[in-house]
Design a protein around this motif. Structure first.
Motif, PDB file in Angstrom:
ATOM      1  N   GLU A 167       0.865  -1.168   0.000  1.00 25.11           N
ATOM      2  CA  GLU A 167       0.000   0.000   0.000  1.00 25.11           C
ATOM      3  C   GLU A 167       0.909   1.228   0.000  1.00 25.11           C
ATOM      4  N   PRO A 168       0.515   2.314  -0.657  1.00 24.26           N
ATOM      5  CA  PRO A 168       1.363   3.505  -0.637  1.00 24.26           C
ATOM      6  C   PRO A 168       1.434   4.092   0.767  1.00 24.26           C
ATOM      7  N   GLN A 169       2.613   4.586   1.133  1.00 28.51           N
ATOM      8  CA  GLN A 169       2.748   5.277   2.411  1.00 28.51           C
ATOM      9  C   GLN A 169       1.980   6.581   2.350  1.00 28.51           C
ATOM     10  N   ASP A 170       2.101   7.282   1.230  1.00 27.70           N
ATOM     11  CA  ASP A 170       1.424   8.561   1.026  1.00 27.70           C
ATOM     12  C   ASP A 170       1.090   8.698  -0.450  1.00 27.70           C
ATOM     13  N   PRO A 171      -0.147   8.330  -0.855  1.00 25.26           N
ATOM     14  CA  PRO A 171      -0.508   8.358  -2.267  1.00 25.26           C
ATOM     15  C   PRO A 171      -0.610   9.768  -2.849  1.00 25.26           C
ATOM     16  N   ASP A 172      -0.670  10.781  -1.994  1.00 22.43           N
ATOM     17  CA  ASP A 172      -0.728  12.161  -2.462  1.00 22.43           C
ATOM     18  C   ASP A 172       0.322  12.959  -1.693  1.00 22.43           C
ATOM     19  N   ALA A 173       1.585  12.536  -1.856  1.00 23.16           N
ATOM     20  CA  ALA A 173       2.693  13.098  -1.097  1.00 23.16           C
ATOM     21  C   ALA A 173       2.937  14.559  -1.454  1.00 23.16           C
ATOM     22  N   SER A 174       3.516  15.275  -0.487  1.00 25.69           N
ATOM     23  CA  SER A 174       3.894  16.659  -0.760  1.00 25.69           C
ATOM     24  C   SER A 174       5.011  16.666  -1.796  1.00 25.69           C
ATOM     25  N   ILE A 175       5.130  17.772  -2.494  1.00 26.48           N
ATOM     26  CA  ILE A 175       6.085  17.850  -3.598  1.00 26.48           C
ATOM     27  C   ILE A 175       7.145  18.888  -3.259  1.00 26.48           C
ATOM     28  N   ASP A 176       8.390  18.454  -3.280  1.00 27.30           N
ATOM     29  CA  ASP A 176       9.523  19.319  -2.992  1.00 27.30           C
ATOM     30  C   ASP A 176       9.553  20.470  -4.004  1.00 27.30           C
ATOM     31  N   HIS A 177       9.874  21.663  -3.526  1.00 28.09           N
ATOM     32  CA  HIS A 177       9.891  22.851  -4.382  1.00 28.09           C
ATOM     33  C   HIS A 177      10.829  22.686  -5.578  1.00 28.09           C
ATOM     34  N   LYS A 178      11.922  21.940  -5.400  1.00 25.25           N
ATOM     35  CA  LYS A 178      12.851  21.779  -6.536  1.00 25.25           C
ATOM     36  C   LYS A 178      12.180  21.071  -7.702  1.00 25.25           C
ATOM     37  N   TRP A 179      11.239  20.112  -7.419  1.00 22.09           N
ATOM     38  CA  TRP A 179      10.547  19.405  -8.497  1.00 22.09           C
ATOM     39  C   TRP A 179       9.524  20.301  -9.161  1.00 22.09           C
ATOM     40  N   VAL A 180       8.923  21.202  -8.389  1.00 23.03           N
ATOM     41  CA  VAL A 180       7.975  22.167  -8.964  1.00 23.03           C
ATOM     42  C   VAL A 180       8.716  23.054  -9.963  1.00 23.03           C
ATOM     43  N   LYS A 181       9.877  23.536  -9.573  1.00 25.41           N
ATOM     44  CA  LYS A 181      10.669  24.412 -10.444  1.00 25.41           C
ATOM     45  C   LYS A 181      11.090  23.675 -11.716  1.00 25.41           C
ATOM     46  N   ILE A 182      11.570  22.450 -11.576  1.00 27.21           N
ATOM     47  CA  ILE A 182      11.985  21.659 -12.739  1.00 27.21           C
ATOM     48  C   ILE A 182      10.787  21.370 -13.633  1.00 27.21           C
ATOM     49  N   ALA A 183       9.661  21.000 -13.034  1.00 24.86           N
ATOM     50  CA  ALA A 183       8.455  20.690 -13.806  1.00 24.86           C
ATOM     51  C   ALA A 183       7.989  21.899 -14.606  1.00 24.86           C
ATOM     52  N   LYS A 184       8.050  23.069 -14.019  1.00 19.87           N
ATOM     53  CA  LYS A 184       7.642  24.280 -14.734  1.00 19.87           C
ATOM     54  C   LYS A 184       8.531  24.514 -15.948  1.00 19.87           C
ATOM     55  N   GLY A 185       9.826  24.217 -15.826  1.00 17.82           N
ATOM     56  CA  GLY A 185      10.734  24.349 -16.964  1.00 17.82           C
ATOM     57  C   GLY A 185      10.408  23.362 -18.069  1.00 17.82           C
ATOM     58  N   VAL A 186      10.116  22.117 -17.688  1.00 19.81           N
ATOM     59  CA  VAL A 186       9.736  21.091 -18.670  1.00 19.81           C
ATOM     60  C   VAL A 186       8.425  21.478 -19.337  1.00 19.81           C
ATOM     61  N   LEU A 187       7.494  21.995 -18.560  1.00 25.66           N
ATOM     62  CA  LEU A 187       6.192  22.404 -19.094  1.00 25.66           C
ATOM     63  C   LEU A 187       6.346  23.543 -20.107  1.00 25.66           C
ATOM     64  N   VAL A 188       7.174  24.511 -19.810  1.00 23.89           N
ATOM     65  CA  VAL A 188       7.410  25.617 -20.750  1.00 23.89           C
ATOM     66  C   VAL A 188       8.017  25.081 -22.048  1.00 23.89           C
ATOM     67  N   GLU A 189       8.943  24.138 -21.945  1.00 25.92           N
ATOM     68  CA  GLU A 189       9.532  23.542 -23.144  1.00 25.92           C
ATOM     69  C   GLU A 189       8.470  22.819 -23.968  1.00 25.92           C
ATOM     70  N   ALA A 190       7.595  22.071 -23.301  1.00 23.41           N
ATOM     71  CA  ALA A 190       6.514  21.373 -24.006  1.00 23.41           C
ATOM     72  C   ALA A 190       5.566  22.374 -24.669  1.00 23.41           C
ATOM     73  N   GLU A 191       5.224  23.436 -23.962  1.00 23.48           N
ATOM     74  CA  GLU A 191       4.356  24.470 -24.539  1.00 23.48           C
ATOM     75  C   GLU A 191       4.989  25.065 -25.794  1.00 23.48           C
ATOM     76  N   ASN A 192       6.274  25.394 -25.702  1.00 22.77           N
ATOM     77  CA  ASN A 192       6.962  26.019 -26.834  1.00 22.77           C
ATOM     78  C   ASN A 192       6.986  25.083 -28.048  1.00 22.77           C
ATOM     79  N   LYS A 193       7.193  23.787 -27.832  1.00 19.59           N
ATOM     80  CA  LYS A 193       7.253  22.837 -28.950  1.00 19.59           C
ATOM     81  C   LYS A 193       5.870  22.577 -29.534  1.00 19.59           C
ATOM     82  N   LEU A 194       4.857  22.476 -28.680  1.00 18.46           N
ATOM     83  CA  LEU A 194       3.515  22.123 -29.152  1.00 18.46           C
ATOM     84  C   LEU A 194       2.734  23.297 -29.727  1.00 18.46           C
ATOM     85  N   LEU A 195       3.028  24.498 -29.272  1.00 21.66           N
ATOM     86  CA  LEU A 195       2.205  25.654 -29.651  1.00 21.66           C
ATOM     87  C   LEU A 195       2.865  26.554 -30.682  1.00 21.66           C
ATOM     88  N   THR A 196       3.922  26.081 -31.345  1.00 24.01           N
ATOM     89  CA  THR A 196       4.555  26.905 -32.377  1.00 24.01           C
ATOM     90  C   THR A 196       4.186  26.420 -33.763  1.00 24.01           C
TER      91      THR A 196
END
Length: 134
Positions: free
Chosen positions: A105-134
Protein backbone atom coordinates in the motif's frame (compact mmCIF):
# COMPACT_ATOMS: atom_id res chain seq x y z
CA UNK A 1 -1.30 16.68 -6.52
CA UNK A 2 -0.28 20.22 -7.44
CA UNK A 3 -2.07 21.93 -10.37
CA UNK A 4 0.11 24.06 -12.68
CA UNK A 5 -0.90 26.95 -14.89
CA UNK A 6 -0.17 26.32 -18.55
CA UNK A 7 -0.67 27.76 -22.01
CA UNK A 8 -1.55 24.19 -23.08
CA UNK A 9 -4.75 24.14 -21.07
CA UNK A 10 -7.78 24.17 -23.40
CA UNK A 11 -5.61 23.93 -26.54
CA UNK A 12 -6.69 21.50 -29.27
CA UNK A 13 -3.87 19.48 -30.85
CA UNK A 14 -3.69 16.42 -33.13
CA UNK A 15 -2.88 13.47 -30.86
CA UNK A 16 -0.25 12.00 -33.20
CA UNK A 17 1.56 15.38 -33.29
CA UNK A 18 1.38 15.75 -29.50
CA UNK A 19 2.60 12.18 -29.01
CA UNK A 20 5.62 12.59 -31.30
CA UNK A 21 6.61 15.96 -29.83
CA UNK A 22 6.18 14.94 -26.21
CA UNK A 23 7.97 11.59 -26.59
CA UNK A 24 10.96 13.48 -28.01
CA UNK A 25 10.96 15.56 -24.80
CA UNK A 26 10.94 12.46 -22.56
CA UNK A 27 7.21 12.08 -21.91
CA UNK A 28 5.48 8.72 -22.06
CA UNK A 29 1.87 7.59 -21.95
CA UNK A 30 0.66 7.61 -18.37
CA UNK A 31 -1.58 5.02 -16.78
CA UNK A 32 -5.32 5.34 -16.54
CA UNK A 33 -6.18 5.61 -20.23
CA UNK A 34 -9.83 5.43 -21.12
CA UNK A 35 -11.63 5.54 -24.46
CA UNK A 36 -12.02 9.32 -24.23
CA UNK A 37 -9.07 10.64 -22.20
CA UNK A 38 -5.48 9.98 -21.19
CA UNK A 39 -2.22 11.43 -19.87
CA UNK A 40 1.31 12.16 -20.95
CA UNK A 41 3.73 11.74 -18.03
CA UNK A 42 7.24 13.05 -17.45
CA UNK A 43 9.08 11.29 -14.61
CA UNK A 44 10.92 13.77 -12.40
CA UNK A 45 11.92 11.58 -9.45
CA UNK A 46 11.75 7.92 -8.44
CA UNK A 47 14.01 7.51 -5.38
CA UNK A 48 11.59 6.98 -2.46
CA UNK A 49 8.49 6.99 -4.62
CA UNK A 50 7.83 8.91 -7.75
CA UNK A 51 7.02 12.41 -8.91
CA UNK A 52 5.50 13.01 -12.34
CA UNK A 53 4.54 16.02 -14.38
CA UNK A 54 1.22 14.90 -15.87
CA UNK A 55 -0.41 16.43 -18.95
CA UNK A 56 -4.04 15.28 -19.01
CA UNK A 57 -6.12 15.45 -22.17
CA UNK A 58 -9.50 14.40 -23.50
CA UNK A 59 -10.69 13.58 -27.00
CA UNK A 60 -12.65 16.27 -28.86
CA UNK A 61 -12.70 14.64 -32.30
CA UNK A 62 -12.17 10.96 -33.14
CA UNK A 63 -11.10 8.10 -30.90
CA UNK A 64 -7.76 7.40 -29.22
CA UNK A 65 -6.98 4.54 -31.61
CA UNK A 66 -7.63 6.59 -34.76
CA UNK A 67 -4.96 8.37 -36.80
CA UNK A 68 -6.56 11.83 -36.99
CA UNK A 69 -7.75 12.17 -33.41
CA UNK A 70 -7.80 15.67 -31.91
CA UNK A 71 -7.40 16.17 -28.17
CA UNK A 72 -7.85 19.10 -25.82
CA UNK A 73 -5.34 19.49 -23.01
CA UNK A 74 -6.61 19.93 -19.48
CA UNK A 75 -4.76 21.54 -16.56
CA UNK A 76 -1.33 19.97 -16.02
CA UNK A 77 -0.36 18.89 -12.52
CA UNK A 78 2.39 17.30 -10.46
CA UNK A 79 1.67 13.93 -8.93
CA UNK A 80 3.75 12.44 -6.10
CA UNK A 81 3.53 9.05 -4.40
CA UNK A 82 5.80 7.74 -1.63
CA UNK A 83 6.41 4.02 -1.28
CA UNK A 84 5.86 2.30 2.04
CA UNK A 85 9.10 1.22 3.69
CA UNK A 86 9.08 -2.41 4.84
CA UNK A 87 6.27 -4.92 4.55
CA UNK A 88 2.70 -4.04 3.74
CA UNK A 89 0.46 -4.14 6.83
CA UNK A 90 -2.40 -5.53 4.73
CA UNK A 91 -0.45 -8.16 2.78
CA UNK A 92 -1.75 -11.69 2.96
CA UNK A 93 -2.06 -14.97 1.17
CA UNK A 94 -4.83 -15.48 -1.34
CA UNK A 95 -7.50 -17.96 -0.24
CA UNK A 96 -7.74 -19.99 -3.41
CA UNK A 97 -4.36 -19.61 -5.02
CA UNK A 98 -2.06 -19.57 -2.02
CA UNK A 99 -0.16 -16.73 -3.65
CA UNK A 100 0.97 -13.59 -1.86
CA UNK A 101 0.07 -10.02 -2.72
CA UNK A 102 3.55 -8.58 -3.11
CA UNK A 103 2.57 -4.95 -3.73
CA UNK A 104 2.66 -2.53 -0.80
CA UNK A 105 0.00 0.00 0.00
CA UNK A 106 1.36 3.50 -0.64
CA UNK A 107 2.75 5.28 2.41
CA UNK A 108 1.42 8.56 1.03
CA UNK A 109 -0.51 8.36 -2.27
CA UNK A 110 -0.73 12.16 -2.46
CA UNK A 111 2.69 13.10 -1.10
CA UNK A 112 3.89 16.66 -0.76
CA UNK A 113 6.09 17.85 -3.60
CA UNK A 114 9.52 19.32 -2.99
CA UNK A 115 9.89 22.85 -4.38
CA UNK A 116 12.85 21.78 -6.54
CA UNK A 117 10.55 19.40 -8.50
CA UNK A 118 7.97 22.17 -8.96
CA UNK A 119 10.67 24.41 -10.44
CA UNK A 120 11.98 21.66 -12.74
CA UNK A 121 8.46 20.69 -13.81
CA UNK A 122 7.64 24.28 -14.73
CA UNK A 123 10.73 24.35 -16.96
CA UNK A 124 9.74 21.09 -18.67
CA UNK A 125 6.19 22.40 -19.09
CA UNK A 126 7.41 25.62 -20.75
CA UNK A 127 9.53 23.54 -23.14
CA UNK A 128 6.51 21.37 -24.01
CA UNK A 129 4.36 24.47 -24.54
CA UNK A 130 6.96 26.02 -26.83
CA UNK A 131 7.25 22.84 -28.95
CA UNK A 132 3.51 22.12 -29.15
CA UNK A 133 2.21 25.65 -29.65
CA UNK A 134 4.56 26.91 -32.38
Amino acid sequence: MKPLNSKLQNEWIALNEAEETLKNLGFSYGGGWEYDHGYFDYKLDDEVGYTFLRLPFHVVDGELEQKNTVVQFDQPFLLAHKYQVGLDDNAGAGNLSGSFNQFSEPQDPDASIDHKWVKIAKGVLVEAENKLLT
